[in-house]
Design a protein around this motif. Structure first.
Motif, PDB file in Angstrom:
ATOM      1  N   HIS A 102     -13.651  -2.697  -0.547  1.00 44.50           N
ATOM      2  CA  HIS A 102     -13.595  -2.574   0.911  1.00 44.50           C
ATOM      3  C   HIS A 102     -14.547  -1.469   1.371  1.00 44.50           C
ATOM      4  N   LYS A 103     -15.052  -1.637   2.603  1.00 44.21           N
ATOM      5  CA  LYS A 103     -16.032  -0.686   3.103  1.00 44.21           C
ATOM      6  C   LYS A 103     -15.766  -0.389   4.573  1.00 44.21           C
ATOM      7  N   ASP A 104     -15.658   0.902   4.915  1.00 45.24           N
ATOM      8  CA  ASP A 104     -15.492   1.316   6.303  1.00 45.24           C
ATOM      9  C   ASP A 104     -16.810   1.238   7.055  1.00 45.24           C
ATOM     10  N   ALA A 105     -16.720   1.403   8.363  1.00 44.78           N
ATOM     11  CA  ALA A 105     -17.922   1.353   9.191  1.00 44.78           C
ATOM     12  C   ALA A 105     -18.904   2.464   8.844  1.00 44.78           C
ATOM     13  N   ASP A 106     -18.386   3.589   8.320  1.00 43.22           N
ATOM     14  CA  ASP A 106     -19.258   4.708   7.954  1.00 43.22           C
ATOM     15  C   ASP A 106     -19.844   4.562   6.541  1.00 43.22           C
ATOM     16  N   GLY A 107     -19.571   3.415   5.889  1.00 42.08           N
ATOM     17  CA  GLY A 107     -20.176   3.151   4.584  1.00 42.08           C
ATOM     18  C   GLY A 107     -19.350   3.590   3.392  1.00 42.08           C
ATOM     19  N   ARG A 108     -18.156   4.130   3.612  1.00 40.59           N
ATOM     20  CA  ARG A 108     -17.321   4.612   2.506  1.00 40.59           C
ATOM     21  C   ARG A 108     -16.539   3.453   1.890  1.00 40.59           C
ATOM     22  N   PHE A 109     -16.602   3.360   0.563  1.00 42.44           N
ATOM     23  CA  PHE A 109     -15.878   2.315  -0.153  1.00 42.44           C
ATOM     24  C   PHE A 109     -14.456   2.779  -0.474  1.00 42.44           C
ATOM     25  N   TRP A 110     -13.515   1.814  -0.422  1.00 40.49           N
ATOM     26  CA  TRP A 110     -12.137   2.164  -0.728  1.00 40.49           C
ATOM     27  C   TRP A 110     -11.396   0.965  -1.320  1.00 40.49           C
ATOM     28  N   THR A 111     -10.284   1.277  -1.966  1.00 44.79           N
ATOM     29  CA  THR A 111      -9.346   0.268  -2.438  1.00 44.79           C
ATOM     30  C   THR A 111      -7.969   0.647  -1.914  1.00 44.79           C
ATOM     31  N   ASP A 112      -7.053  -0.303  -1.874  1.00 51.05           N
ATOM     32  CA  ASP A 112      -5.727   0.006  -1.345  1.00 51.05           C
ATOM     33  C   ASP A 112      -4.722   0.178  -2.468  1.00 51.05           C
ATOM     34  N   ASP A 113      -3.684   0.962  -2.169  1.00 52.84           N
ATOM     35  CA  ASP A 113      -2.651   1.270  -3.151  1.00 52.84           C
ATOM     36  C   ASP A 113      -1.292   1.145  -2.484  1.00 52.84           C
ATOM     37  N   ASN A 114      -0.280   0.945  -3.284  1.00 48.68           N
ATOM     38  CA  ASN A 114       1.063   0.712  -2.775  1.00 48.68           C
ATOM     39  C   ASN A 114       1.673   1.989  -2.207  1.00 48.68           C
ATOM     40  N   LEU A 115       2.330   1.859  -1.044  1.00 44.07           N
ATOM     41  CA  LEU A 115       3.071   2.980  -0.458  1.00 44.07           C
ATOM     42  C   LEU A 115       4.577   2.775  -0.544  1.00 44.07           C
TER      43      LEU A 115
END
Length: 438
Positions: A102-115
């Motif tokens: 996943h990628k935010d508008a500012d170009g930072r990549f991320w993945t999601d984790d369980n809460l």
């Protein structure tokens, strides 16, 4: 047993000088690690044992009739349970990095984790947040903070998951198997030719894990000085100890090469400071005296037995011989009785090794007869350009210990001298075959 008997009192002294927040790392090969672990258990006590680190020191070995032996052991102990510890991380592998799709508008990549805390022992925090009711892993205040930092991902099904950004991920916590540090034989810029030299990355990892800037690192068997060089680069105070003048000279030149001025940022203790101490060294430790004397001429000492009159070598690029490697030979005589036969012996050695010139270092001043024999050999004319003589170098030069304390030392050397301990390239220069073996 002799080795363990030597190590035992030294480990006791190391424990004595170690701060309560200090640690000790002892490197050894697998043939001694189990003995040393018993010794360390006795000195530092078993409750202060932290790790047995396995370091892959070389690439694969083809050892006959056994599995390839390509690892060493590093035993890690602390003095108390209040030791300095800074966790170290290594980069994630490619498989792990593909999770960050996943990628935010500012170009930072991320993945999601369980809460969600459902199914976790110990429970969680039950509340509703923005229409999603669940048992959460974090309290409401933390949930609000994460939301304000744009670290919550709202799913299409009305759920909430945590965003984990790639640029905030430090990597995988370092384990006790270290197989990611290239061996020293592949580190051309670091390699000095010293038999027990370690990669700087290995010492950097250890120093960063167990010390802070400004704290002191002690290496009591410092060899070619990798630990002290890395400590200096990482802004630590340091002390290095070795009984070999070869080690002392290598470390001194290594530090000076890294633009550390001798006498300002570090001091060398235990080396001869005058003619008397140099002469005493010659009497008590002849080989160490040879190494020290050769090092004063910024040359490379020999460390092999049966050197046949060659105690040191000065390697240089000879423009007179089409930019091929050439050399000057150094012979050291530490006795009080000197005579012209020593000069004639050096002349024969220079000729047999096809060297450009020779230098004889003696504890006593050369006699008139020695000077006459040396002068009869004439000069070696070094030319920068074909047919244009620039430097006249006596084929045989006589230097006394007293001369070694002059500044500068009265000796004539060619330009383009190769730095000491650097191995010349024989493939490009086959004329140079009997180089120094470190």
């Amino acid at each position: 047993m002799a080795y363990l008997s030597m190590m035992a009192p030294r480990l006791l002294e190391l424990k004595r000088v170690l701060k309560p927040t200090g640690s000790i790392y002892l490197h050894c090969d697998p043939t001694a690690s189990h003995y040393l672990k018993l010794l360390l258990d006795a000195v530092f006590e078993t409750q202060n044992y932290r790790n047995e680190i396995t370091w892959k020191r070389t690439s694969a070995h083809n050892d006959p009739k056994r599995f390839g032996a390509n690892v060493d052991i590093i035993l890690f102990y602390s003095k108390t349970d209040k030791y300095t510890w800074i966790p170290q991380f290594i980069a994630h592998g490619d498989d792990y990095l593909t999770r960050f799709k996943h990628k935010d508008a500012d170009g930072r990549f991320w993945t999601d984790d369980n809460l969600s805390a459902k199914g976790l022992s110990g429970g969680g925090y039950e509340y509703e947040y923005k229409g999603a009711k669940s048992i959460w892993r974090v309290p409401l205040e933390t949930m609000k903070r994460l939301d304000s930092e744009d670290k919550l991902h709202y799913t299409n099904k009305g759920g909430i998951r945590l965003k984990r950004y790639l640029d905030e991920n430090k990597g995988t916590t370092l384990q006790c198997l270290w197989d990611d540090i290239p061996p020293i034989n592949s580190q051309a810029k670091e390699r000095l030719g010293y038999p027990t030299q370690k990669p700087e990355a290995l010492l950097e990892r250890i120093i960063k894990a167990s010390s802070l800037e400004g704290q002191t690192v002690l290496d009591p068997f410092c060899g070619c000085g990798t630990a002290v060089a890395v400590s200096e680069r990482l802004n630590r105070q340091w002390i290095g100890i070795d009984i070999s003048y070869l080690s002392i000279d290598i470390i001194k030149k290594r530090m000076e090469k890294n633009h550390i001025v001798h006498g300002k940022d570090f001091k060398v203790k235990g080396v001869p400071q005058d003619v008397h101490s140099a002469t005493k060294l010659a009497e008590q430790e002849p080989f160490q005296f040879e190494v020290w004397a050769v090092s004063q001429l910024n040359a490379t000492p020999t460390v092999k037995s049966g050197d046949k009159g060659v105690d040191g070598v000065i390697n240089f690029i000879d423009h007179t011989r089409n930019d091929k490697l050439n050399k000057g030979i150094i012979s050291v005589k530490g006795g009080h009785s000197i005579n012209p036969a020593m000069v004639r012996e050096l002349i024969g050695t220079v000729q047999s090794h096809s060297a450009a010139f020779g230098i004889l270092i003696t504890t006593e001043k050369p006699t008139k007869g020695m000077i006459e024999v040396a002068a009869s050999e004439g000069n070696y004319n070094y030319s920068y350009m074909e047919g244009v003589t620039q430097i006249v170098i006596p084929k045989i030069q006589l230097i006394s210990v007293e001369d070694l304390f002059c500044d500068p030392i009265k000796v004539k050397l060619p330009p383009n001298v190769i730095e000491p301990y650097k191995k010349p390239d024989i493939k490009k220069n086959p004329i140079f075959q009997d180089e120094i073996e470190m």
